[in-house]
Design a protein around this motif. Structure first.
Motif, PDB file in Angstrom:
ATOM      1  N   ALA A 117      46.791  43.771  49.810  1.00 38.53           N
ATOM      2  CA  ALA A 117      45.169  43.607  49.688  1.00 38.53           C
ATOM      3  C   ALA A 117      44.591  43.298  48.456  1.00 38.53           C
ATOM      4  O   ALA A 117      45.223  43.968  47.681  1.00 38.53           O
ATOM      5  CB  ALA A 117      44.293  44.403  50.480  1.00 38.53           C
ATOM      6  N   ALA A 118      43.680  42.457  48.393  1.00 39.02           N
ATOM      7  CA  ALA A 118      42.908  42.399  47.184  1.00 39.02           C
ATOM      8  C   ALA A 118      41.938  43.278  46.898  1.00 39.02           C
ATOM      9  O   ALA A 118      41.674  44.098  47.723  1.00 39.02           O
ATOM     10  CB  ALA A 118      42.246  41.014  47.221  1.00 39.02           C
ATOM     11  N   PRO A 119      41.612  43.606  45.801  1.00 45.20           N
ATOM     12  CA  PRO A 119      40.492  44.644  45.509  1.00 45.20           C
ATOM     13  C   PRO A 119      39.046  44.306  46.165  1.00 45.20           C
ATOM     14  O   PRO A 119      38.914  43.149  46.346  1.00 45.20           O
ATOM     15  CB  PRO A 119      40.294  44.649  43.942  1.00 45.20           C
ATOM     16  CG  PRO A 119      40.740  43.607  43.366  1.00 45.20           C
ATOM     17  CD  PRO A 119      41.729  42.890  44.480  1.00 45.20           C
ATOM     18  N   ASP A 120      38.294  45.483  46.437  1.00 48.82           N
ATOM     19  CA  ASP A 120      36.943  44.926  46.852  1.00 48.82           C
ATOM     20  C   ASP A 120      36.028  44.220  46.067  1.00 48.82           C
ATOM     21  O   ASP A 120      36.265  44.331  44.794  1.00 48.82           O
ATOM     22  CB  ASP A 120      36.221  46.233  47.064  1.00 48.82           C
ATOM     23  CG  ASP A 120      36.998  47.274  48.234  1.00 48.82           C
ATOM     24  OD1 ASP A 120      37.487  46.572  49.098  1.00 48.82           O
ATOM     25  OD2 ASP A 120      36.538  48.345  48.337  1.00 48.82           O
ATOM     26  N   GLY A 121      35.371  43.371  46.764  1.00 42.66           N
ATOM     27  CA  GLY A 121      34.644  42.443  45.847  1.00 42.66           C
ATOM     28  C   GLY A 121      35.381  41.380  45.029  1.00 42.66           C
ATOM     29  O   GLY A 121      34.812  40.705  44.032  1.00 42.66           O
ATOM     30  N   TRP A 122      36.446  40.846  45.488  1.00 41.54           N
ATOM     31  CA  TRP A 122      37.291  40.178  44.759  1.00 41.54           C
ATOM     32  C   TRP A 122      36.715  38.635  44.623  1.00 41.54           C
ATOM     33  O   TRP A 122      36.371  38.314  45.688  1.00 41.54           O
ATOM     34  CB  TRP A 122      38.862  40.145  45.602  1.00 41.54           C
ATOM     35  CG  TRP A 122      39.664  39.190  44.798  1.00 41.54           C
ATOM     36  CD1 TRP A 122      40.078  39.083  43.396  1.00 41.54           C
ATOM     37  CD2 TRP A 122      40.605  38.217  45.393  1.00 41.54           C
ATOM     38  NE1 TRP A 122      41.191  38.294  43.410  1.00 41.54           N
ATOM     39  CE2 TRP A 122      41.646  37.771  44.663  1.00 41.54           C
ATOM     40  CE3 TRP A 122      40.889  37.929  46.858  1.00 41.54           C
ATOM     41  CZ2 TRP A 122      42.506  36.837  44.848  1.00 41.54           C
ATOM     42  CZ3 TRP A 122      41.834  36.969  46.984  1.00 41.54           C
ATOM     43  CH2 TRP A 122      42.805  36.702  46.239  1.00 41.54           C
ATOM     44  N   ASP A 123      36.700  38.008  43.388  1.00 37.43           N
ATOM     45  CA  ASP A 123      36.248  36.910  43.106  1.00 37.43           C
ATOM     46  C   ASP A 123      37.248  35.798  43.181  1.00 37.43           C
ATOM     47  O   ASP A 123      37.018  34.556  42.839  1.00 37.43           O
ATOM     48  CB  ASP A 123      35.290  36.468  41.854  1.00 37.43           C
ATOM     49  CG  ASP A 123      36.355  37.104  40.604  1.00 37.43           C
ATOM     50  OD1 ASP A 123      37.588  37.380  40.733  1.00 37.43           O
ATOM     51  OD2 ASP A 123      35.618  37.260  39.581  1.00 37.43           O
ATOM     52  N   GLY A 124      38.623  36.187  43.414  1.00 34.40           N
ATOM     53  CA  GLY A 124      39.600  35.041  43.394  1.00 34.40           C
ATOM     54  C   GLY A 124      40.571  35.027  42.067  1.00 34.40           C
ATOM     55  O   GLY A 124      41.449  34.452  42.242  1.00 34.40           O
ATOM     56  N   ALA A 125      40.207  35.884  41.217  1.00 39.86           N
ATOM     57  CA  ALA A 125      40.643  35.593  39.947  1.00 39.86           C
ATOM     58  C   ALA A 125      42.063  36.347  40.095  1.00 39.86           C
ATOM     59  O   ALA A 125      42.372  37.012  41.000  1.00 39.86           O
ATOM     60  CB  ALA A 125      39.990  36.315  38.838  1.00 39.86           C
ATOM     61  N   CYS A 126      43.148  36.028  39.471  1.00 43.99           N
ATOM     62  CA  CYS A 126      44.535  36.609  39.609  1.00 43.99           C
ATOM     63  C   CYS A 126      44.600  38.222  39.536  1.00 43.99           C
ATOM     64  O   CYS A 126      43.684  38.641  38.499  1.00 43.99           O
ATOM     65  CB  CYS A 126      45.316  36.154  38.276  1.00 43.99           C
ATOM     66  SG  CYS A 126      46.933  36.567  38.424  1.00 43.99           S
ATOM     67  N   THR A 127      45.018  38.734  40.458  1.00 43.42           N
ATOM     68  CA  THR A 127      45.065  40.378  40.431  1.00 43.42           C
ATOM     69  C   THR A 127      46.346  40.735  41.001  1.00 43.42           C
ATOM     70  O   THR A 127      47.107  39.765  41.524  1.00 43.42           O
ATOM     71  CB  THR A 127      43.873  40.808  41.462  1.00 43.42           C
ATOM     72  OG1 THR A 127      44.094  42.255  41.515  1.00 43.42           O
ATOM     73  CG2 THR A 127      44.404  40.178  42.737  1.00 43.42           C
ATOM     74  N   SER A 128      46.813  41.778  40.465  1.00 45.66           N
ATOM     75  CA  SER A 128      48.162  42.437  40.627  1.00 45.66           C
ATOM     76  C   SER A 128      48.196  43.593  41.550  1.00 45.66           C
ATOM     77  O   SER A 128      49.078  44.443  41.651  1.00 45.66           O
ATOM     78  CB  SER A 128      48.937  42.889  39.376  1.00 45.66           C
ATOM     79  OG  SER A 128      48.295  43.725  38.754  1.00 45.66           O
ATOM     80  N   THR A 129      46.730  43.916  42.089  1.00 42.16           N
ATOM     81  CA  THR A 129      46.723  44.954  42.797  1.00 42.16           C
ATOM     82  C   THR A 129      47.596  44.932  44.251  1.00 42.16           C
ATOM     83  O   THR A 129      47.684  44.037  44.962  1.00 42.16           O
ATOM     84  CB  THR A 129      45.271  45.026  43.444  1.00 42.16           C
ATOM     85  OG1 THR A 129      44.386  44.898  42.376  1.00 42.16           O
ATOM     86  CG2 THR A 129      44.880  46.093  44.240  1.00 42.16           C
ATOM     87  N   ASN A 130      48.068  45.993  44.386  1.00 42.79           N
ATOM     88  CA  ASN A 130      48.881  46.225  45.445  1.00 42.79           C
ATOM     89  C   ASN A 130      50.194  45.228  45.506  1.00 42.79           C
ATOM     90  O   ASN A 130      50.881  44.880  46.448  1.00 42.79           O
ATOM     91  CB  ASN A 130      48.248  45.988  46.940  1.00 42.79           C
ATOM     92  CG  ASN A 130      47.208  47.019  47.168  1.00 42.79           C
ATOM     93  OD1 ASN A 130      47.608  48.187  47.078  1.00 42.79           O
ATOM     94  ND2 ASN A 130      46.214  46.491  47.664  1.00 42.79           N
TER      95      ASN A 130
END
Length: 342
Positions: A117-130
């Motif tokens: 899952a992406a973080p809450d309030g995700w704006d679509g920017a690159c994320t390495s969460t999970n």
């Protein structure tokens, strides 16, 4: 000697007609007309005509007992606009739910599910969460065999209403309606009686040089819209005024419908969104599930909106409302022609 003999000796006729008042003069100086039925006004002189020609009440009936109006012409109704709706101020919400499955397809019963899952309030920017490392094992099998991405969600917003008419076009101000006829009833007291007890003595309409532009009628009246008695058959209805509530329903918009959006969702094996694994366009109409190389690392993800159809709103309003109501009806019932003075 009994009471009857006393009266006879006194020269008084004991057989007096009902309604006869011996204290009143026997000669009517006005006109003898039928008595009014119960609940109706006493006979009066009624003038009907254009307001600018209305005479004063005559000397024989100097008091204005009623004034009303007839022949109403309503104002031109307002020109109602054609209502329109601007497109909704919709937006596309990126899906936060991404899941990794130890099977393909994604929904195989019993397959292990791992959240990406992406973080809450995700704006679509690159994320390495999970992030999930390469070769990670779940229940004896490789965890990463397929990737599920939830459908994006359309936030519908609302529509702004407007009219089709250009704002610089100003409508002419609407004037009120008008009555073409004035009714004035004049009353007076005639202290006399008629020989016929079913008749009553009332003022007579002036004649000669004192006559108004249109003659006075002899009438009785009653509040409301009534039927006339046979003795006063000529019916006229007048009103105290009019209430024009006509308008246009304000423009508005129904709830938006038909909105869709699509995103480009991408997954990468590294944590900086540089080593591409999969990229797919996901529509708001359905989630995505696709196979990936078993055991592939899923280290980061990114997403962006590629299409947004905000849908439409159905316009409401713009239809005519209200009506014209005549207020305070009074019915006048008149003799068909002027009686001959008594």
């Amino acid at each position: 000697m009994d009471a009857g003999e006393d009266c006879a000796d006194a020269g008084i006729d004991s057989a007096v007609a009902p309604g006869f008042d011996a204290t009143l003069p026997e000669t009517c100086a006005g006109q003898c007309v039928p008595r009014e039925p119960l609940g109706w006004s006493e006979p009066a002189l009624l003038w009907i005509g254009p307001p600018d020609r209305a005479p004063d009440c005559p000397a024989a009936a100097p008091s204005v007992g009623y004034e009303g109006h007839g022949d109403f012409t309503a104002a031109t109704p307002p020109a109602c606009p054609t209502c329109l709706c601007d497109p909704p101020d919709a937006s596309c919400e990126l899906p936060a739910t991404w899941n990794i499955y130890a099977s393909f397809p994604c929904d195989v019963p019993g397959a292990t599910e791992t959240s990406f899952a992406a973080p809450d309030g995700w704006d679509g920017a690159c994320t390495s969460t999970n992030a999930l490392a390469a070769g990670h094992v779940c229940d004896g099998g490789l965890c990463a065999q397929s990737l599920e991405i939830a459908a994006p969600h359309v936030l519908p917003g609302s529509c702004a209403s407007r009219s089709a008419e250009a704002p610089e076009v100003q409508q002419e101000p609407r004037t009120g309606g008008s009555f073409a006829t004035l009714a004035r009833a004049c009353t007076g007291t005639v202290i006399a009686q008629c020989a016929d007890p079913g008749m009553t003595c009332t003022p007579v309409s002036p004649t000669g040089d004192d006559a108004p532009p249109d003659e006075f009628l002899t009438c009785i009246h009653h509040e409301g819209d009534q039927n006339c008695p046979a003795t006063y058959p000529a019916r006229h209805v007048f009103y105290a005024g009019a209430d024009d509530t006509r308008s246009c329903a304000p423009c508005g918009c129904a709830e938006p419908s038909g909105a869709t959006c699509s995103i480009l969702a991408s997954a990468f094996s590294d944590g900086a969104c540089s080593q591409f694994v999969v990229g797919v366009v996901v529509s708001s109409e359905a989630p995505f599930c696709g196979a990936i190389s078993p055991g592939t690392a899923l280290g980061s993800k990114s997403a962006g909106v590629v299409h947004l159809d905000p849908g439409t709103c159905t316009p409401t309003g713009g239809e005519p409302t209200g009506d014209v109501a005549l207020l305070g009806a009074t019915t006048f019932c008149c003799l068909p022609e002027m009686p001959v003075p008594a």
